[in-house]
Scaffold this active site. Structure first.
Site, mmCIF file in Angstrom:
data_model
loop_
_atom_site.group_PDB
_atom_site.id
_atom_site.type_symbol
_atom_site.label_atom_id
_atom_site.label_comp_id
_atom_site.label_asym_id
_atom_site.label_seq_id
_atom_site.Cartn_x
_atom_site.Cartn_y
_atom_site.Cartn_z
ATOM 1 N N GLY A 244 -8.984 3.039 14.640
ATOM 2 C CA GLY A 244 -9.974 2.498 15.562
ATOM 3 C C GLY A 244 -9.371 2.117 16.901
ATOM 4 O O GLY A 244 -9.922 2.437 17.960
ATOM 5 N N GLU A 264 -4.683 -4.928 18.456
ATOM 6 C CA GLU A 264 -3.798 -5.327 17.363
ATOM 7 C C GLU A 264 -4.211 -4.504 16.153
ATOM 8 O O GLU A 264 -5.355 -4.555 15.726
ATOM 9 C CB GLU A 264 -3.941 -6.821 17.072
ATOM 10 C CG GLU A 264 -2.969 -7.300 16.011
ATOM 11 C CD GLU A 264 -3.571 -8.349 15.109
ATOM 12 O OE1 GLU A 264 -3.521 -8.150 13.876
ATOM 13 O OE2 GLU A 264 -4.094 -9.352 15.626
ATOM 14 N N CYS A 301 -3.516 -9.669 8.843
ATOM 15 C CA CYS A 301 -2.636 -8.742 9.564
ATOM 16 C C CYS A 301 -1.173 -9.111 9.388
ATOM 17 O O CYS A 301 -0.290 -8.313 9.693
ATOM 18 C CB CYS A 301 -3.004 -8.725 11.038
ATOM 19 S SG CYS A 301 -3.337 -10.355 11.731
#
Length: 526
Positions: A244, A264, A301
């Site tokens: 993405g 990110e 993450c």
């Protein structure tokens, strides 16, 4: 009474569309009742036009006025009350305690940015006064940061509050003076709309132009593409998958006027267990590792996806303790059915890999979209031979790499992709060897930890939540902490400019009373 009605919020206007969608409760797999309108390219055009109209006035606000606006947003979010938490619980499957904590973090970071805006330090006011008697003479030069323009923000799936509509990207862009157009994440549209309405209420109460903020819900990639392509958007903030983020970066690069995409994306966050630390407290480290791995079903993450070790004393207790902790835990609901399916596919691929051995498994359950943890071991040679073993698995899965020696551990670190974090567990007796790994660690990540675990990102002035590609698209930046504002400003220099035409931060009487660097020397706040 709930304010939710599924509208598209373009400035102060509420708009509808023929296309609609709904959220799904991931804990049951069943659709939720409320329907939400799909925004389209027409809504993008209208939102970006309003943002452009609002830019000069918003950028020109005094620091105190802009800070007050950020604090008002925080107050309005808290004023939503329990509906915000229960809506987010239904749409994300996350537990109440986690979401209440995330709500607090969201509001606290807005207040932190408010304090930073008031300080004026982010402006980096720098003055080199004229030196008419010097040969050659120097003209009067003054520099300050100003906002780049309207910013597009994409809501993240794994943090429906802290990284979404009023999350770090939005907060830092608003703090910098940039109007924001948010593309809401389709997994939690109700949560997004509630927060968007809070921001809109804060705009009205603060007397700001309506174009300072718009909220565009929708599922389609076309909506996000149209937003990034719009020539009035000056920068993009994104938290999500590598595919993405790269897709948006490609669109931004192909524009007639390219813009930065601060994405990110992907990180496996290596944890290094040095020999003496492992021998001294292997079991305790194993238990703590398991706790970090399953936190939030591994949907962070900063999840510890790789463990590097030399084996030896303490290794077996580490694995045994981790396996016991995982098997005794309860499986957690993953954010969406798609994420759950992708996780199971990735774990199955690791299971089928001829070089791996599964050494720990989490408990299983009967509910929908439950994440059962998985830990594998592999030799350092096999890990180096197949880059597929170093790919991110979004969920509670990790690979323990048994390196044959310190040189191989250093080689693995040096050749690893960019990371958000690298963690060391070492005793004083390990420090000399750890020092040989530090150059590679510093080169490959944005944050180095000693003695802790990567899951947990403090929102403060010193934090760096970024790193070399593919952790982010720009290793010079962070998406957490006050430094995040620097993504959305640019320096402007003023030469021999009349005092009345200078930005307030650079005028001779320093009306903002901020610290400034004058002829190379920092002057304290007036």
């Amino acid at each position: 009474m709930s304010k939710l009605n599924g509208a598209i919020l373009v400035g102060s206007r509420e708009e509808r569309s023929e296309e609609s969608f709904g959220a799904v409760d991931p804990s049951t797999g069943k659709p939720l009742d409320q329907q939400y309108c799909e925004a389209d390219a027409g809504h993008v055009d209208a939102a970006c036009a309003l943002a452009t109209d609002a830019f000069d006035a918003f950028d020109g606000l005094s620091p105190d006025a802009r800070a007050g606006f950020l604090e008002t947003i925080a107050d309005k979010i808290m004023a939503i009350g329990d509906e915000l938490v229960t809506t987010a619980m239904a749409e994300s499957g996350l537990p109440r305690a986690r979401l209440e904590g995330e709500r607090g973090r969201t509001c606290n970071q807005l207040r932190l940015f408010a304090a930073e805006v008031r300080s004026g330090e982010w402006i980096d006011a720098t003055i080199d006064p004229a030196l008419p008697d010097r040969q050659p003479p120097r003209v009067d030069l003054r520099r300050a940061n100003r906002a780049v323009g309207p910013v597009a923000v994409f809501g993240a799936s794994n943090f429906p509050l802290a990284f979404s509509v009023a999350g770090g990207d939005t907060a830092s862009a608003l703090a910098a003076g940039c109007p924001v157009v948010v593309k809401g994440h389709p997994a939690h549209p109700g949560t997004g709309e509630l927060v968007a309405r809070a921001i809109r209420d804060a705009i009205s109460e603060s007397g700001l132009p309506e174009g300072v903020f718009s909220y565009l819900p929708g599922r389609s990639n076309a909506l996000g593409s149209a937003l990034v392509r719009d020539p009035r958007i000056a920068a993009v903030g994104f938290t999500g998958s590598r595919s993405g983020g790269l897709a948006l970066a490609a669109i931004a690069a192909e524009r007639e006027v390219p813009i930065p995409v601060y994405a990110e994306m992907s990180s496996i966050n290596p944890v290094i267990l040095m020999p003496h630390a492992l021998a001294d407290r292997g079991a305790a480290l194993g238990e703590a590792f398991a706790g970090s791995l399953v936190m939030g079903a591994g949907q962070f993450c900063t999840n510890p996806g790789i463990v590097l070790t030399l084996g030896g004393e303490g290794f077996d207790p580490f694995v045994t303790a981790a396996a016991e902790a995982l098997s005794n835990g309860s499986p957690a609901v993953m954010l969406t059915g798609q994420i759950h399916a992708a996780y199971n596919e990735a774990v199955s691929a690791l299971e089928a890999h001829p070089a791996t051995s599964r050494v720990a498994s989490g408990a299983k359950g009967d509910g929908a979209n439950l994440c059962s943890a998985a830990v594998f071991t592999v030799s350092g040679d096999d890990f180096v031979a197949d880059r597929a073993l170093s790919q991110e698995v979004f969920g509670s899965a990790s690979v323990i790499v048994r390196c044959r020696d310190l040189a191989q551990m250093r080689e693995i670190l040096a050749n690893m992709e960019g990371q958000l974090t690298i963690t060391f567990h070492c005793d004083e007796a390990d420090e000399a060897d750890a020092a040989t790994l530090m150059p590679a660690a510093q080169d490959r990540c944005g944050r180095i930890l000693f003695g802790g675990w990567p899951t947990g990102v403090e929102v403060c002035r010193a934090m760096v939540h970024g790193g070399p590609f593919p952790a982010t698209t720009d290793p010079r930046t962070t998406s957490v902490g006050t430094l995040a504002m620097m993504r959305f400003v640019r320096p402007v220099c003023y030469q021999d400019t009349p005092d009345s035409l200078l930005p307030a931060a650079l005028r001779r009487d320093n009306p903002l009373s901020i610290a400034r660097r004058v002829d190379g020397v920092w002057e304290a706040r007036a």
